[in-house]
Design an enzyme around this catalytic site. Sequence first.
Site, mmCIF file in Angstrom:
data_model
loop_
_atom_site.group_PDB
_atom_site.id
_atom_site.type_symbol
_atom_site.label_atom_id
_atom_site.label_comp_id
_atom_site.label_asym_id
_atom_site.label_seq_id
_atom_site.Cartn_x
_atom_site.Cartn_y
_atom_site.Cartn_z
ATOM 1 N N HIS A 1 0.839 -1.200 0.000
ATOM 2 C CA HIS A 1 0.000 0.000 0.000
ATOM 3 C C HIS A 1 0.871 1.245 0.000
ATOM 4 O O HIS A 1 1.995 1.241 0.510
ATOM 5 C CB HIS A 1 -0.980 0.003 1.179
ATOM 6 N N ASP B 1 -0.285 4.511 0.997
ATOM 7 C CA ASP B 1 -0.655 5.596 1.915
ATOM 8 C C ASP B 1 0.099 5.467 3.222
ATOM 9 O O ASP B 1 0.578 4.392 3.591
ATOM 10 C CB ASP B 1 -2.156 5.610 2.181
ATOM 11 N N ASP C 1 6.251 2.155 6.266
ATOM 12 C CA ASP C 1 4.947 1.494 6.212
ATOM 13 C C ASP C 1 4.080 2.275 5.230
ATOM 14 O O ASP C 1 3.465 3.270 5.608
ATOM 15 C CB ASP C 1 4.319 1.480 7.603
ATOM 16 N N GLU D 1 -4.828 1.761 2.977
ATOM 17 C CA GLU D 1 -4.741 0.653 3.936
ATOM 18 C C GLU D 1 -4.812 1.159 5.360
ATOM 19 O O GLU D 1 -5.406 0.515 6.233
ATOM 20 C CB GLU D 1 -3.438 -0.117 3.703
ATOM 21 N N GLU D 2 -4.210 2.311 5.603
ATOM 22 C CA GLU D 2 -4.125 2.825 6.971
ATOM 23 C C GLU D 2 -5.482 3.233 7.540
ATOM 24 O O GLU D 2 -5.630 3.332 8.753
ATOM 25 C CB GLU D 2 -3.153 4.006 7.025
ATOM 26 N N ASP E 1 4.241 -5.951 3.735
ATOM 27 C CA ASP E 1 3.778 -4.854 4.595
ATOM 28 C C ASP E 1 4.072 -5.123 6.064
ATOM 29 O O ASP E 1 3.486 -4.514 6.947
ATOM 30 C CB ASP E 1 2.268 -4.648 4.369
ATOM 31 N N HIS F 1 4.304 4.492 12.127
ATOM 32 C CA HIS F 1 3.206 5.446 12.344
ATOM 33 C C HIS F 1 3.600 6.673 13.157
ATOM 34 O O HIS F 1 2.717 7.385 13.631
ATOM 35 C CB HIS F 1 1.987 4.780 13.005
#
EC number: 3.4.11.4
Length: 413
Positions: free
Chosen positions: A82, A84, A145, A179-180, A202, A384
């Site tokens: 992903h 994002d 990520d 995805e997030e 991921d 994150h």
Amino acid sequence: MTKYENLIPRFLKYVKTETRSNEDSTTIPSAPNEVTFLHELEQELNELGLSEVNYNQDNAYVTALLPSNLDKKVPTIGFLAHIDTADFNAVGVNPQFVENYDGKSVIQLDDKGEFVLDPAEFPSLKKYAGHTLITTDGSTLLGADDKSGVAEIMTMLSYLLANPEIKHGDLKVGFGPDEEIGTGADKFDVPGFHADFAYTVDGGPLGQLEYETFSAAAFKLHIQGKNVHPSGAKGIMVNAIQLGVDFQAAFPKDETPETTDGREGYYHVLSFNGTVEEVDLDYIIRDFDQTGLEARKQFVVDLVDRMNAAYKEPRLTLKMWDQYQNMIDVMKDHMDVVQLAERAMEALDIKPDEEPVRGGTDGSKISFMGLPTPNIFAGGENMHGRYEYVSTQVMEQAVDVLLKISELNVSEN
């Protein structure tokens, strides 16, 4: 070309492009910067020489095919990542390099030394002695990520294209949005992807191989208060902030992310915003067991009902929805896909780490759509937030694993 040529330059280019997803959006993708980046990947795939390169307007996935160079048919493997990033500042990402890290020193992220990576606080650093680490400058997340996964898949493709003597079957790749915020795979086109099984690239540290995830739900709570002047508020004012505090205080204090690990589930308040007049709260709920998740959801419903019963009219409005299920319910019948990744890692002297992931991946939803999709490591740590970092050596090992999976798929079929 070398096996890892352009791996790190690709990664640095990708993370400097802001692609933070937007939970409040109703579009697909949720943010215009995601569209721009996906079209850039589409162009890169075309420039590399991939076949069937396509940007799907319905689900915003960019997909492509590296055609088989075999004279026999083997299963088609998909690799997914992903694009994002999570809900943290992602504007102006300025990666920093720590060469030949000693595994024990404190790493200063910003010029003032306000933010540091300290092995005493982040013991994962100790296993990276001798590695080159890429960190943030303390003001943003990094974006490993999952732009590390994107870079690793692209590097695998470019290496195979530059070395056509390396035999491989059909390889499908897909890069998707959102995805997030838990919506990225909602419209993934499994039949149109034409893969027999897939892997999301991921995961986190070296060796992660994940085929069991949380089951997940989320809810939003709106609290409507009644604001009057404090001088005459007795018996009239309903302070929405106080109701929100009471609501949060009713949850078990030992069932939060910061107090649980392993297979323990939790309730997690993400935001608390408002005034005396009205308040909005956002939560997620996690449990490895579907029965446990349903019990947690019922706890929330009962709490709202109980608090509303204290007033003549309801003050709390609840909106709750499921996000994804534990993928083990599907993967238990497709362990051959997991075992292929295990053999690939073991052939490279990488010990598979198969602990249940305290989170979820797009592979959770995609597996339930009919395409078994476990998750393999991409290298990121402390994801994150501003303390995120990744080892360049682990990123290279992730490329090795992707290539080895492809190689074993040929030799074993």
